[in-house]
Design a protein around this motif. Structure first.
Motif, PDB file in Angstrom:
ATOM      1  N   CYS A  40       0.867  -1.176   0.000  1.00 11.93           N
ATOM      2  CA  CYS A  40       0.000   0.000   0.000  1.00 11.93           C
ATOM      3  C   CYS A  40       0.909   1.233   0.000  1.00 11.93           C
ATOM      4  O   CYS A  40       2.051   1.176   0.446  1.00 11.93           O
ATOM      5  CB  CYS A  40      -0.874  -0.054   1.253  1.00 11.93           C
ATOM      6  SG  CYS A  40      -2.014   1.302   1.488  1.00 11.93           S
ATOM      7  N   THR A  42       1.038   3.720   1.824  1.00 12.12           N
ATOM      8  CA  THR A  42       1.481   4.118   3.162  1.00 12.12           C
ATOM      9  C   THR A  42       2.758   3.375   3.580  1.00 12.12           C
ATOM     10  O   THR A  42       3.576   3.904   4.331  1.00 12.12           O
ATOM     11  CB  THR A  42       0.354   3.858   4.182  1.00 12.12           C
ATOM     12  OG1 THR A  42      -0.873   4.341   3.622  1.00 12.12           O
ATOM     13  CG2 THR A  42       0.597   4.569   5.485  1.00 12.12           C
ATOM     14  N   HIS A  61       0.896  -3.908   5.738  1.00 13.17           N
ATOM     15  CA  HIS A  61      -0.347  -3.869   6.516  1.00 13.17           C
ATOM     16  C   HIS A  61      -1.558  -4.302   5.688  1.00 13.17           C
ATOM     17  O   HIS A  61      -2.655  -3.804   5.879  1.00 13.17           O
ATOM     18  CB  HIS A  61      -0.541  -2.459   7.105  1.00 13.17           C
ATOM     19  CG  HIS A  61      -0.726  -1.398   6.058  1.00 13.17           C
ATOM     20  ND1 HIS A  61       0.311  -0.879   5.342  1.00 13.17           N
ATOM     21  CD2 HIS A  61      -1.834  -0.784   5.605  1.00 13.17           C
ATOM     22  CE1 HIS A  61      -0.147   0.019   4.487  1.00 13.17           C
ATOM     23  NE2 HIS A  61      -1.464   0.087   4.627  1.00 13.17           N
ATOM     24  N   GLU A  62      -1.315  -5.224   4.759  1.00 16.67           N
ATOM     25  CA  GLU A  62      -2.434  -5.830   4.031  1.00 16.67           C
ATOM     26  C   GLU A  62      -2.197  -7.339   3.993  1.00 16.67           C
ATOM     27  O   GLU A  62      -2.213  -7.969   2.941  1.00 16.67           O
ATOM     28  CB  GLU A  62      -2.521  -5.254   2.605  1.00 16.67           C
ATOM     29  CG  GLU A  62      -2.946  -3.791   2.570  1.00 16.67           C
ATOM     30  CD  GLU A  62      -3.223  -3.280   1.160  1.00 16.67           C
ATOM     31  OE1 GLU A  62      -2.806  -3.936   0.179  1.00 16.67           O
ATOM     32  OE2 GLU A  62      -3.882  -2.231   1.047  1.00 16.67           O
ATOM     33  N   CYS A 169      -6.960  -3.037   3.912  1.00 10.42           N
ATOM     34  CA  CYS A 169      -6.652  -1.590   3.885  1.00 10.42           C
ATOM     35  C   CYS A 169      -7.192  -0.914   2.642  1.00 10.42           C
ATOM     36  O   CYS A 169      -8.231  -0.277   2.674  1.00 10.42           O
ATOM     37  CB  CYS A 169      -5.162  -1.305   4.057  1.00 10.42           C
ATOM     38  SG  CYS A 169      -4.868   0.487   4.151  1.00 10.42           S
TER      39      CYS A 169
HETATM   40 ZN   LIG Z   1      -2.881   1.066   3.498  1.00  9.15          ZN
END
Ligand SMILES: [Zn+2]
Ligand SMILES: [Zn+2]
Length: 370
Positions: A40, A42, A61-62, A169
Motif C-alpha cells: 500500500c 502508506t 499492513h495488508e 486496507c
Molecule cells: Zn494502506
C-alpha cells in the motif's frame, strides 16, 4: 520466540530480507503465518520516512494468513483459522464503542507505536536488537506477524487466501468510503479522483450502490481503461482534458452528488470539492505530505457542500471484510483484476512496479507459500 524472515527497512528507501525473531503471543494476541501481503502507498511513505515510523522496522499492513498460535484470553480464533488482517483499535474508547474504530483515540499508539502499549518489543533481529513492528496493526512483510485478535478477521477457507490481504486496507478504504460514508442512492452521480487501487475500489462500490453516473479521473490512460471495465461510465484523462469542465458537461452543468479524493494532492482535493453540485459531499481519503494544506473557494462551499475526511472507509473490519468477500464471490467486486504477485524477496521490485504504474496492487508472498 519464533524464528521468522522479514523484509526490514534499516535505512529509508529499501527493504532487505533478514532472519528475525518474533515474540510469543501474549494476552489477546495471535501469531499468524502470512501467505500474502499487499503493498500500500502508506508502506512506501514509511519506508521513505515521509511518515514517521522508527527504524529499523518491519512494514506491511495488508496481510492474510493462517493462525499458528494464540495467546491467553483469545476466544474468537484458533490455530488453523484463515484470517485477513486490518488496522488495530482499542475496542474501549467512545469511537470504538460506536463502531467508528478507524478513529480510535489510541489509533496512533496502536498502529504507529512500533511496540506493544506496555513498551515491549514485538520482534528482534539476529543480534537481539528490537525492530519496530505492528505497523498499522500488522507488519506482514514477513513469514509471520504478531497481531491483536481484534484486528484479525476470520474468513472462509474456500477462497484464495493469498489474494485477500488488500481487503484489510486499500480495498476497504475505497469501497467503504462509498458504501459506509457517502451512502449514495440509486441513480446518483459520483466522481472519483485517482484510479489506483483505492479509487478503483470506490468505482466498484459505486456500481454496487447503483450510481448512474460514475466518473473516473486520472492521468494514466491504462488505469482509466480498467476503471471503465470496472464500472466507470465516463473517464477523464487530465493529461488531455480539464476535469471540472468535463464533469460539468456530463452533469448538465450542475456537478456531481458525491466526489472521492484518492490522490493526496491538495489541488486535486480542491477540484473534488469544486466538482460537487449544491449539497454534494466530498470524501477525502488521500494521504498527503505532513505539511499539506488545501485552499477552498469559501463562497462556492456555502452551497450546502460537505467535505469530510474518511479513514479506512469508516469500516468495521470484522463486518465489512466478509461483505467484500461476498461481493468478490458474486462477481461484483472483482478486485483480483488489480493484483500482480511477487515474492517477498522481490519487494523492492514490487514497489518500483507500483511507483511506475506497471502494477496497481502488488501482493508479495513469503517463501513458505512457494
Ligand atoms: Zn494502506
Ligand atoms: Zn478505541
Amino acid at each position: 520466540m519464533r524464528a521468522a524472515t522479514a523484509a526490514v527497512v534499516r535505512r529509508p528507501g529499501a527493504f532487505e530480507l533478514e532472519p528475525i525473531e518474533i515474540d510469543a503471543p501474549r494476552e489477546h494476541e495471535v501469531l499468524v503465518r502470512i501467505v500474502g501481503c499487499g503493498l500500500c502507498h502508506t508502506d512506501l511513505s514509511a519506508r521513505d520516512q515521509d511518515l514517521p515510523f522508527k527504524l529499523p522496522a518491519i512494514l506491511g499492513h495488508e496481510g492474510s494468513g493462517i493462525v499458528e498460535q494464540v495467546g491467553a484470553g483469545v476466544t474468537r480464533l484458533r490455530p488453523g483459522d484463515a484470517v485477513v488482517l486490518s488496522y488495530a483499535y482499542c475496542g474501549d474508547c467512545e469511537y470504538c464503542q460506536d463502531d467508528r474504530m478507524a478513529y480510535c483515540t489510541r489509533n496512533a499508539r496502536l498502529n504507529f507505536g512500533g511496540v506493544r502499549v506496555d513498551g515491549s518489543a514485538l520482534a528482534r533481529d539476529r543480534q537481539g536488537q528490537p525492530l519496530s513492528a505492528r505497523f498499522i496493526g500488522q507488519s506482514a512483510f514477513a513469514t509471520h506477524a504478531l497481531v491483536l485478535e481484534s484486528n484479525a478477521v476470520r474468513v472462509p477457507t474456500d477462497v484464495p487466501l493469498e489474494l485477500m490481504g488488500p481487503l484489510g486496507c486499500s480495498m476497504q478504504t475505497g469501497a467503504g468510503a462509498v458504501i459506509n460514508a457517502l451512502k449514495p442512492s440509486r441513480g446518483e452521480s459520483i466522481a472519483i479522483f485517482g484510479a489506483g487501487s483505492v479509487g478503483l475500489s470506490a468505482i466498484m462500490a459505486a456500481r454496487i450502490a447503483g450510481c448512474a453516473t460514475i466518473i473516473a479521473i486520472d492521468k494514466n490512460a491504462g488505469r482509466l481503461g480498467i476503471a471503465a471495465e470496472l464500472g466507470a461510465t465516463l473517464t477523464i484523462n487530465t493529461q488531455v482534458e480539464d476535469a471540472l469542465a468535463a464533469i460539468r458537461a456530463a452533469t448538465k452543468g450542475r456537478g456531481v452528488h458525491y466526489s472521492v479524493e484518492c490522490t493526496g494532492v491538495p489541488a486535486v482535493l480542491r477540484q473534488a470539492v469544486d466538482s460537487l453540485r449544491a449539497c454534494g459531499v466530498c470524501a477525502s481519503l488521500g494521504v498527503a505530505g505532513h505539511q499539506a494544506e488545501v485552499q477552498l473557494h469559501m463562497n462556492g462551499f456555502l452551497f450546502g457542500k460537505t467535505l469530510r475526511g474518511v479513514t479506512e472507509g469508516d469500516s468495521v473490519p470484522q463486518r465489512f471484510i466478509p461483505q467484500l468477500i461476498d461481493w468478490w464471490r458474486d462477481g461484483t467486486f472483482p478486485f483480483d483484476r488489480l493484483v500482480s504477485y511477487f515474492s517477498l524477496a522481490q519487494l523492492n521490485e514490487a514497489a518500483a512496479a507500483c511507483a511506475s504504474g506497471l502494477a496497481i496492487k502488488a501482493i508479495v508472498q513469503p517463501p513458505h507459500t512457494g
